[in-house]
Design a protein around this motif. Sequence first.
Motif, PDB file in Angstrom:
ATOM      1  N   ASP A   1       0.549 -15.207  13.423  1.00  0.00           N
ATOM      2  CA  ASP A   1       0.915 -13.816  13.698  1.00  0.00           C
ATOM      3  C   ASP A   1       0.733 -12.905  12.485  1.00  0.00           C
ATOM      4  O   ASP A   1       0.881 -11.690  12.593  1.00  0.00           O
ATOM      5  N   VAL A   2       0.432 -13.478  11.318  1.00  0.00           N
ATOM      6  CA  VAL A   2       0.265 -12.701  10.091  1.00  0.00           C
ATOM      7  C   VAL A   2      -1.225 -12.632   9.772  1.00  0.00           C
ATOM      8  O   VAL A   2      -1.901 -13.646   9.707  1.00  0.00           O
ATOM      9  N   LYS A   3      -1.725 -11.425   9.587  1.00  0.00           N
ATOM     10  CA  LYS A   3      -3.149 -11.204   9.306  1.00  0.00           C
ATOM     11  C   LYS A   3      -3.302 -10.290   8.105  1.00  0.00           C
ATOM     12  O   LYS A   3      -2.439  -9.463   7.822  1.00  0.00           O
ATOM     13  N   SER A   4      -4.421 -10.435   7.407  1.00  0.00           N
ATOM     14  CA  SER A   4      -4.775  -9.513   6.335  1.00  0.00           C
ATOM     15  C   SER A   4      -5.783  -8.516   6.878  1.00  0.00           C
ATOM     16  O   SER A   4      -6.741  -8.903   7.543  1.00  0.00           O
ATOM     17  N   VAL A   5      -5.563  -7.242   6.590  1.00  0.00           N
ATOM     18  CA  VAL A   5      -6.456  -6.182   7.041  1.00  0.00           C
ATOM     19  C   VAL A   5      -7.055  -5.539   5.800  1.00  0.00           C
ATOM     20  O   VAL A   5      -6.319  -5.145   4.887  1.00  0.00           O
ATOM     21  N   ALA A   6      -8.373  -5.449   5.762  1.00  0.00           N
ATOM     22  CA  ALA A   6      -9.061  -4.892   4.598  1.00  0.00           C
ATOM     23  C   ALA A   6      -8.533  -3.501   4.271  1.00  0.00           C
ATOM     24  O   ALA A   6      -8.491  -2.623   5.132  1.00  0.00           O
TER      25      ALA A   6
ATOM     26  N   ARG B   1       2.115  -9.393  13.806  1.00  0.00           N
ATOM     27  CA  ARG B   1       2.192  -9.047  15.226  1.00  0.00           C
ATOM     28  C   ARG B   1       3.527  -9.542  15.766  1.00  0.00           C
ATOM     29  O   ARG B   1       3.852 -10.725  15.668  1.00  0.00           O
ATOM     30  N   VAL B   2       4.295  -8.611  16.323  1.00  0.00           N
ATOM     31  CA  VAL B   2       5.586  -8.935  16.922  1.00  0.00           C
ATOM     32  C   VAL B   2       5.578  -8.403  18.350  1.00  0.00           C
ATOM     33  O   VAL B   2       5.561  -7.192  18.554  1.00  0.00           O
ATOM     34  N   ARG B   3       5.547  -9.301  19.317  1.00  0.00           N
ATOM     35  CA  ARG B   3       5.507  -8.944  20.734  1.00  0.00           C
ATOM     36  C   ARG B   3       4.453  -7.881  21.045  1.00  0.00           C
ATOM     37  O   ARG B   3       4.727  -6.869  21.674  1.00  0.00           O
ATOM     38  N   GLY B   4       3.236  -8.094  20.535  1.00  0.00           N
ATOM     39  CA  GLY B   4       2.117  -7.207  20.817  1.00  0.00           C
ATOM     40  C   GLY B   4       2.040  -5.975  19.928  1.00  0.00           C
ATOM     41  O   GLY B   4       1.072  -5.233  19.967  1.00  0.00           O
TER      42      GLY B   4
END
Length: 140
Positions: free
Chosen positions: A31-36, A43-46
């Motif tokens: 649920d954890v992503k890196s964004v440039a 992400r928590v419930r969409g």
Amino acid sequence: ILDGMSMAVGDEIFIVPLNAVAESLQPRPEDVKSVAGQGRVVRVRGEILPLVPLRDVFHLGAGITEPHKGILVLIESEGRKVALMVDELVGQQQVVIKSLESNYRRISGISGATILGDGRVALILDVGDLVRISAREKAA
């Protein structure tokens, strides 16, 4: 007097006003992503929320660096939500607010301080300021 949630980052204790806390959770690694250019998000419930490690905001050396090993406290201010990453939740308590501005100076992200039952000083977080700091970093 303020109803607050106590959180630990390394050896430091922080208090966040209870009325600003939406929920707390431990995220899954996927649920954890890196964004440039925007750092990490969760992400928590969409819903995609900016991830703000409290240890980085206050330049603390100690603390958990992986979100799935820590706790995320979702705070809300001015219609925006942010996920604060902390090491652990200590509990809920009523605290007496002491002004830092009148005794020291204005500190970004901090609205005041309190003295805990064991004599230690805990900083009280300024939720609105933390959300604004997160939005500024995202825009930059």
